[in-house]
Structure formats: C-alpha cells, structure tokens
Design a protein around this motif. Structure first.
Motif, PDB file in Angstrom:
ATOM      1  N   TRP A 225       0.835  -1.208   0.000  1.00  0.00           N
ATOM      2  CA  TRP A 225       0.000   0.000   0.000  1.00  0.00           C
ATOM      3  C   TRP A 225       0.867   1.255   0.000  1.00  0.00           C
ATOM      4  N   SER A 226       1.947   1.242   0.776  1.00  0.00           N
ATOM      5  CA  SER A 226       2.838   2.406   0.836  1.00  0.00           C
ATOM      6  C   SER A 226       3.477   2.680  -0.516  1.00  0.00           C
ATOM      7  N   GLU A 227       3.925   1.621  -1.171  1.00  0.00           N
ATOM      8  CA  GLU A 227       4.539   1.792  -2.494  1.00  0.00           C
ATOM      9  C   GLU A 227       3.516   2.318  -3.492  1.00  0.00           C
ATOM     10  N   ARG A 228       2.297   1.805  -3.421  1.00  0.00           N
ATOM     11  CA  ARG A 228       1.242   2.264  -4.331  1.00  0.00           C
ATOM     12  C   ARG A 228       0.904   3.729  -4.071  1.00  0.00           C
ATOM     13  N   LEU A 229       0.886   4.129  -2.790  1.00  0.00           N
ATOM     14  CA  LEU A 229       0.593   5.515  -2.447  1.00  0.00           C
ATOM     15  C   LEU A 229       1.659   6.447  -3.014  1.00  0.00           C
ATOM     16  N   GLN A 230       2.920   6.060  -2.903  1.00  0.00           N
ATOM     17  CA  GLN A 230       3.982   6.918  -3.432  1.00  0.00           C
ATOM     18  C   GLN A 230       3.859   7.068  -4.942  1.00  0.00           C
ATOM     19  N   ARG A 231       3.540   5.963  -5.625  1.00  0.00           N
ATOM     20  CA  ARG A 231       3.373   6.053  -7.082  1.00  0.00           C
ATOM     21  C   ARG A 231       2.207   6.964  -7.439  1.00  0.00           C
ATOM     22  N   THR A 232       1.156   6.934  -6.611  1.00  0.00           N
ATOM     23  CA  THR A 232      -0.014   7.772  -6.862  1.00  0.00           C
ATOM     24  C   THR A 232       0.281   9.236  -6.611  1.00  0.00           C
ATOM     25  N   LEU A 233       1.059   9.507  -5.553  1.00  0.00           N
ATOM     26  CA  LEU A 233       1.318  10.900  -5.174  1.00  0.00           C
ATOM     27  C   LEU A 233       2.186  11.633  -6.191  1.00  0.00           C
ATOM     28  N   TYR A 234       3.243  10.983  -6.654  1.00  0.00           N
ATOM     29  CA  TYR A 234       4.223  11.692  -7.482  1.00  0.00           C
ATOM     30  C   TYR A 234       3.835  11.609  -8.953  1.00  0.00           C
ATOM     31  N   ARG A 235       2.786  12.387  -9.293  1.00  0.00           N
ATOM     32  CA  ARG A 235       2.276  12.423 -10.653  1.00  0.00           C
ATOM     33  C   ARG A 235       2.719  13.653 -11.423  1.00  0.00           C
ATOM     34  N   GLY A 236       3.512  14.489 -10.797  1.00  0.00           N
ATOM     35  CA  GLY A 236       3.905  15.738 -11.435  1.00  0.00           C
ATOM     36  C   GLY A 236       5.107  15.623 -12.345  1.00  0.00           C
ATOM     37  N   GLY A 237       5.582  14.388 -12.556  1.00  0.00           N
ATOM     38  CA  GLY A 237       6.763  14.216 -13.388  1.00  0.00           C
ATOM     39  C   GLY A 237       8.041  14.464 -12.604  1.00  0.00           C
ATOM     40  N   ASP A 238       9.127  14.712 -13.347  1.00  0.00           N
ATOM     41  CA  ASP A 238      10.437  14.950 -12.738  1.00  0.00           C
ATOM     42  C   ASP A 238      10.839  16.409 -12.896  1.00  0.00           C
ATOM     43  N   ALA A 239      11.606  16.877 -11.929  1.00  0.00           N
ATOM     44  CA  ALA A 239      12.177  18.225 -11.999  1.00  0.00           C
ATOM     45  C   ALA A 239      13.690  18.111 -11.905  1.00  0.00           C
ATOM     46  N   THR A 240      14.378  18.869 -12.722  1.00  0.00           N
ATOM     47  CA  THR A 240      15.833  18.956 -12.633  1.00  0.00           C
ATOM     48  C   THR A 240      16.171  20.170 -11.782  1.00  0.00           C
ATOM     49  N   VAL A 241      16.969  19.954 -10.750  1.00  0.00           N
ATOM     50  CA  VAL A 241      17.199  20.980  -9.740  1.00  0.00           C
ATOM     51  C   VAL A 241      18.686  21.066  -9.428  1.00  0.00           C
ATOM     52  N   LEU A 242      19.178  22.303  -9.274  1.00  0.00           N
ATOM     53  CA  LEU A 242      20.517  22.537  -8.756  1.00  0.00           C
ATOM     54  C   LEU A 242      20.414  22.785  -7.252  1.00  0.00           C
ATOM     55  N   VAL A 243      21.203  22.035  -6.484  1.00  0.00           N
ATOM     56  CA  VAL A 243      21.128  22.095  -5.025  1.00  0.00           C
ATOM     57  C   VAL A 243      22.465  22.583  -4.479  1.00  0.00           C
ATOM     58  N   GLY A 244      22.412  23.692  -3.723  1.00  0.00           N
ATOM     59  CA  GLY A 244      23.619  24.227  -3.109  1.00  0.00           C
ATOM     60  C   GLY A 244      23.993  23.466  -1.854  1.00  0.00           C
ATOM     61  N   PRO A 245      25.222  23.685  -1.358  1.00  0.00           N
ATOM     62  CA  PRO A 245      25.697  22.942  -0.179  1.00  0.00           C
ATOM     63  C   PRO A 245      24.811  23.130   1.052  1.00  0.00           C
ATOM     64  N   ARG A 246      24.332  24.349   1.281  1.00  0.00           N
ATOM     65  CA  ARG A 246      23.520  24.583   2.465  1.00  0.00           C
ATOM     66  C   ARG A 246      22.183  23.856   2.353  1.00  0.00           C
ATOM     67  N   ALA A 247      21.572  23.882   1.172  1.00  0.00           N
ATOM     68  CA  ALA A 247      20.315  23.154   0.979  1.00  0.00           C
ATOM     69  C   ALA A 247      20.534  21.656   1.093  1.00  0.00           C
TER      70      ALA A 247
END
Length: 322
Positions: A225-247
C-alpha cells in the motif's frame, strides 16, 4: 489463564528462591489450595520443584534449574528490550502490560542475558518521533484498537484528504504506526484500505463479529500500500534541480523520496559545491512550496513552467518586502 499462572509461579520461584504456599498465593491473588494444585502440575510436567517442611520451609526449585524461554540467545533477548516501545504501548493502553512483560522476561533470563538486557536499557533510548513533531494520539485510537482486538465492526465518519466526510462500516484487520501517525488497515465496501485514524471524526463499535482472513499479512499489505501511495502521489513528473551545499545539508526535510534523489542522481559538484539532481514531484504547487523553503540555495532548471513559477514567486516575495 492457568498456563499464565503456572508460568508466573515458576518465575516467582526462580527469581525469589524459597517461597511458602501463602506467599505465592498472596503474590498471584489465588487461594492456597490453588497453589498446591499448581505446584503439583509443575512437578508433573517435569519442573524440579520440591517442598521443605517446617516453620522455615516452603517450595523451591532444584539448585541450578532455570527456564530458558525456548532457548533465546543473549542477542535475541537484548533485542526484545531494545524493540519495546513504551510510547506505542502507552497509546494503546498497554504501557503497564509491557512493563510487566519485560519484568517477567528479565526474571526468566540467565545472568548473562539479564546483564545484556540491563545494559541495553541503560545505554539505548529510542525516541521515534522526528524533531519538532509530537506523536499522534488520536481521540478514537482506543475505540479502533478495541475493534481490532475483538474483531468487531466499526461505524466511522471519515474525513478524506480533500476535507469531504464519508461514512464507512469497517472491519479492522490491524494497526500501523507510521512515524508519528496511526493508521488502521480495514475492509470497507468490499476492499481493504488504510485509514489515518486522526481523520476519523466519530467511531462506534457495532454488535457482532467478523472473520479476519486467516492469510491476511498486515506487514506485506502495508508495504504494498505504501509503495502504491507513493506512485499515486508523485504524478507531477520529474524536476531537474541545482542544489547548493547549504540546501543539501537540510535536504532531509523534504522526506525520503527527495533524499533518495539527492543520493542516487546527483552529479559531481561544481567548483562552488552545487550538484544537479532529478527528483519526482507531486505537482508544481507542491514543488513551489517544498523547494521555496530553501530560497536562493536551490535553482529549478526544468521543466520551464516550474522554473517560471519559482521566478514569479521570488518576484512576488521581493515586492512584498520592497
């Protein structure tokens, strides 16, 4: 009931040595005649218990005899004390029961195991809730738990994630504590689902009993159920992000999915320590809120629509503080 009393009698003799029938009866709140019968039953089952007569007499075990609790190893016995969660048991009204069970277990252990268990209790403390999060103690948890134990149906008013209320009749198969949140896994409307107990506004136990499926695997269901919930939640696709050291040092605040993305997709850091990652998102709005908490320490590269949303948010914030 009698098996539990026989075990208690055995543990009393094992931990305290010689005891009179009156002393055993007082500890177990039974009659002396019951103690006589229990001692005979222990002896008949092979426990080497004998009686000394006279004013200083009583019952005791043959020197050196100890029950080994089905052969627990030292590490296994210590793990039981490490795994016991007082907070969880307390929420279910089982705190005193857990304490009593651990005392009985401790009393039945050989010296080596007892020493290791005591060392675990002295040196390891498990505080499960995350920082700045109080564990949930939903008002209807005890009612739901009672229905689970007794296999009684429940009539609940349940508040869905969007705020709408529905009524359900549930057959509760089990309880799950996920982080600080309690869930009940139950059958309703011909299917099994997980319900967050803090969203139950009313709960009443109904008459009758239901049959819990003999092959139902609570742990296996929750994992699926947990795995199915995660698949259901993340429907917005992927984002490419630059992450700084502090973040990056505070990335844990976004949860395990974002942490996994940082760990598994990060490229080599540039000269200033920034890394490029690809992470799944629930929606642009969720990403705007989640990534916005890091301010200038995060930059969205793609998709362009999310990058534009982050830029507009930054401009609106600047105008607010101008």
């Amino acid at each position: 009931m009698r098996a539990s009393r026989l075990l208690s009698t055995l543990l009393l003799l094992q931990t305290r040595g010689r005891l009179t029938a009156q002393q055993i009866a007082g500890e177990l709140e039974v009659s002396v005649r019951t103690v006589y019968r229990d001692i005979e039953a222990l002896s008949a089952s092979g426990v080497p218990v004998y009686a000394d007569r006279g004013p200083t007499g009583g019952y005791q075990l043959v020197d050196g005899y100890r029950t080994t609790l089905t052969g627990l190893t030292t590490d296994e016995a210590a793990a039981l004390f490490l795994a016991g969660s007082g907070a969880t048991a307390g929420h279910l009204g089982l705190g005193p029961t857990l304490d009593a069970a651990q005392l009985k277990l401790l009393a039945a252990m050989p010296l080596e195991q007892r020493t290791m268990a005591a060392r675990i209790q002295e040196r390891v403390h498990v505080d499960a809730p995350g920082w700045f999060r109080d564990p949930e103690a939903p008002p209807h948890l005890d009612t739901v738990a009672g229905a689970v134990w007794d296999q009684r149906p429940l009539r609940v008013t349940y508040r869905k994630w969007d705020g709408t209320q529905v009524e359900r009749t549930l057959e509760a198969f089990g309880l799950v504590l996920k982080g600080t949140a309690w869930y009940v896994v139950a059958r309703g409307r011909e299917r099994v689902n997980a319900y967050r107990i803090s969203r139950i506004d009313t709960a009443a136990v109904l008459d009758g009993r239901f049959d819990r499926p003999a092959d139902f695997d609570l742990r296996g269901y929750w994992t699926e159920w947990s795995e199915r919930l995660q698949r259901t939640l993340y429907r917005g696709g992927d984002a490419t992000v630059l992450v700084g050291p502090r973040a990056a040092s505070m990335w844990w605040m976004l949860g395990p999915v974002a942490e996994r993305a940082l760990r598994d997709t990060a490229g080599p850091p540039d000269a200033d320590g920034w890394v490029r990652i690809v992470m799944p998102i629930e929606s642009f709005e969720h990403a705007r809120v989640d990534l916005g908490r890091f301010g200038p320490d995060v930059e969205v590269v793609a998709p362009a629509a999310l990058r534009d949303l982050m830029r507009r948010t930054a401009e609106d914030t600047l105008r607010r503080y101008a």
